[in-house]
Design an enzyme around this catalytic site. Structure first.
Site, PDB file in Angstrom:
ATOM      1  N   HIS A  34      24.773 -16.495  -7.762  1.00  9.97           N
ATOM      2  CA  HIS A  34      23.354 -16.138  -7.769  1.00  9.97           C
ATOM      3  C   HIS A  34      23.099 -14.926  -6.891  1.00  9.97           C
ATOM      4  CE1 HIS A  34      18.979 -16.655  -7.764  1.00  9.97           C
ATOM      5  NE2 HIS A  34      19.026 -16.421  -6.467  1.00  9.97           N
TER       6      HIS A  34
ATOM      7  N   ASP B 126       9.854 -26.324  -8.299  1.00  8.05           N
ATOM      8  CA  ASP B 126      10.030 -24.950  -7.818  1.00  8.05           C
ATOM      9  C   ASP B 126       9.193 -23.979  -8.637  1.00  8.05           C
ATOM     10  OD1 ASP B 126      11.400 -22.706  -6.373  1.00  8.05           O
ATOM     11  OD2 ASP B 126      12.103 -22.294  -8.409  1.00  8.05           O
TER      12      ASP B 126
ATOM     13  N   ARG C 281       2.933 -19.581  -4.757  1.00 12.37           N
ATOM     14  CA  ARG C 281       3.357 -18.692  -3.668  1.00 12.37           C
ATOM     15  C   ARG C 281       3.104 -17.235  -4.037  1.00 12.37           C
ATOM     16  NH1 ARG C 281       9.336 -19.935  -3.064  1.00 12.37           N
ATOM     17  NH2 ARG C 281       9.270 -18.237  -1.558  1.00 12.37           N
TER      18      ARG C 281
ATOM     19  N   SER D   6      13.844 -22.755  -2.718  1.00 14.05           N
ATOM     20  CA  SER D   6      13.700 -22.309  -4.106  1.00 14.05           C
ATOM     21  C   SER D   6      15.058 -21.982  -4.722  1.00 14.05           C
ATOM     22  CB  SER D   6      12.783 -21.093  -4.156  1.00 14.05           C
ATOM     23  OG  SER D   6      12.683 -20.586  -5.468  1.00 14.05           O
TER      24      SER D   6
ATOM     25  N   LYS E 189      17.466 -24.851  -7.328  1.00 11.27           N
ATOM     26  CA  LYS E 189      17.827 -24.505  -8.710  1.00 11.27           C
ATOM     27  C   LYS E 189      19.340 -24.525  -8.906  1.00 11.27           C
ATOM     28  CE  LYS E 189      15.446 -20.607  -9.080  1.00 11.27           C
ATOM     29  NZ  LYS E 189      14.305 -20.290  -8.241  1.00 11.27           N
TER      30      LYS E 189
END
Length: 430
Positions: A82, A161, A168, A183, A187
């Site tokens: 990621h 999320d 947010r 967050s 995931k």
């Protein structure tokens, strides 16, 4: 228990209990807590912060708010990578086929671009017919049989999320480390991989501006992931200048193909190889740059990219025929205003130019132009003569060219002396 008491507790700097955090996330998921109350707690968290234990619990219940992918029937050695987002960041598209060629299972759920950062899913969808909306079973089968797959994030994975991020985004509570960590890691945990490699970026083209902030976020994410039984590490990398030469969806996929053919940009290699070696290390293997070079030189990595495209219904002939990609009607060259050496290219300005040309979106429902983008013909430390082309604009929006040209010219810094090469990697948190 009620949400008003929880807001009150956090407002006064109290540490939230597990039952309070669980109550909050369940209320977010089920819709039993009002948006204005959720926003109030987010703002309280913004000002009062969360400790590591609160962050871990928030991450756990966010991950468990929806479906949890189980990939253990395929292997107990599955990797997910990621990135926190950057300009010209096409690393995932190089990482996946390289790791598949190395025999490693990789399962990647990814997102679309928003704002100035490009989304991996958007890049892949510039390949004709490439299918990114896979069912969970389709996704798992492709990982099993091809060692890799990449699909759009499904809304039933960590749905809390998604709801929290939307609030947010409109309440100015995005930039707080515990919420960013929860967050990202929630995931990744819900996605089912047991090895997680994070690429945490800092700089003017990244969400996080300083290496110190990036290190703090990385340490919290790694500690959180480990507490939730994931083998996780973070590579902190600079994002002050674009990665590679191509910025824009189809242009970046073409650059990926060129990399896999052996036409390699130095910064893409440094970051990709660092991430690949960490992924292999997590699976119990110590490999060198030479090993990864051989996967490219032998054509194995390119073959895996072709296999990935075909497995997801895409037209793999794009590998040898770039005309199959969407084509921009306008190609406009930008010239250097003086001679010297490229000493900087400000990533954020290039990204803004790309978005204005049609390559990005303001909101998730916006359509993007897969053909739009900027190609940097001259990069950091390269020599340039006045009047020589430093970059090329690709667009279908004639009215956007002048502003894009001004942004790009202001992004380029040309100096009399050649700058030394700088390292992309700042630190690895393991």
């Amino acid at each position: 228990m009620n949400i008003i008491d929880i807001i009150e507790n956090k407002k006064h700097g109290c540490i939230l209990s597990e039952s309070e955090i669980k109550f909050f996330i369940e209320g977010v998921t089920k819709g039993t807590i009002e948006d204005y109350q959720i926003s109030a707690l987010l703002m309280a968290i913004y000002f009062q912060g969360m400790n590591l234990e609160e962050t871990i619990l928030m991450t756990k219940y966010m991950a468990e708010s929806g479906k949890m992918l189980d990939l253990s029937e395929i292997s107990n050695n599955i990797t997910d990578k990621h990135s926190t987002g950057g300009v010209g960041d096409k690393i995932t598209l190089i990482f996946l086929p390289l790791m598949a060629a190395a025999g490693l299972y990789t399962a990647k759920l990814s997102g679309r671009g928003l704002g100035h950062t490009g989304g991996t899913i958007d890049k892949l969808e510039s390949i004709p017919n490439f299918k990114t909306n896979l069912s969970i079973e389709e996704f798992k089968n492709k990982v099993k049989f091809h060692k890799t797959a990449i699909a759009a994030q499904t809304p039933d994975l960590a749905p809390a999320d998604g709801k929290l991020y939307a609030l947010r985004d409109v309440t100015s509570t995005v930039d707080i480390i515990p919420l960013i960590a929860s967050s990202v890691v929630s995931k990744k945990i819900a996605s089912g991989a047991n090895h997680i490699i994070l690429d945490v970026k800092y700089g003017n083209g990244a969400f996080i501006k300083t290496p110190e902030e990036a290190q703090k976020l990385s340490e919290i994410m790694v500690q959180t992931g480990k507490s939730l039984n994931r083998n996780i590490c973070a590579v902190i990398s600079a994002m002050n200048q674009p990665l590679g030469r191509a910025i824009g969806n189809s242009l970046e996929v073409i650059e990926v193909i060129e990399f896999l053919k052996g036409n390699i940009e130095w910064d893409l290699k440094e970051l990709t190889y660092t991430l690949c070696k960490k992924a292999l290390e997590k699976s119990g293997r110590k490999e060198t740059d030479k090993y990864l070079d051989e996967l490219i030189e032998s054509g194995k990595a390119l073959e895996k990219f072709k296999e990935l495209i075909e497995a997801q219904n895409g037209d793999s002939s794009v590998i040898n025929d770039y005309n199959k990609f969407p084509s921009a009607s306008i190609k406009y060259e930008i010239k250097a205003v003086k001679s010297g050496f490229i000493s900087n290219i400000e990533a954020l300005k290039i990204a803004k130019a790309c978005k204005n040309l049609g390559a990005g979106r303001e909101k998730k429902t916006d359509k993007i132009d897969y053909s739009a983008g900027v190609y940097l013909t001259k990069r950091y430390s390269e020599a340039v003569k006045k009047g020589e082309t430093i970059s090329v604009i690709y667009t279908n929006k004639k009215e956007a060219i002048k502003e894009a040209e001004n942004l790009i010219l202001s992004a380029y810094k040309i100096s009399d002396e050649k700058p030394s090469k700088s390292n992309i990697i700042y630190k690895i948190i393991d």
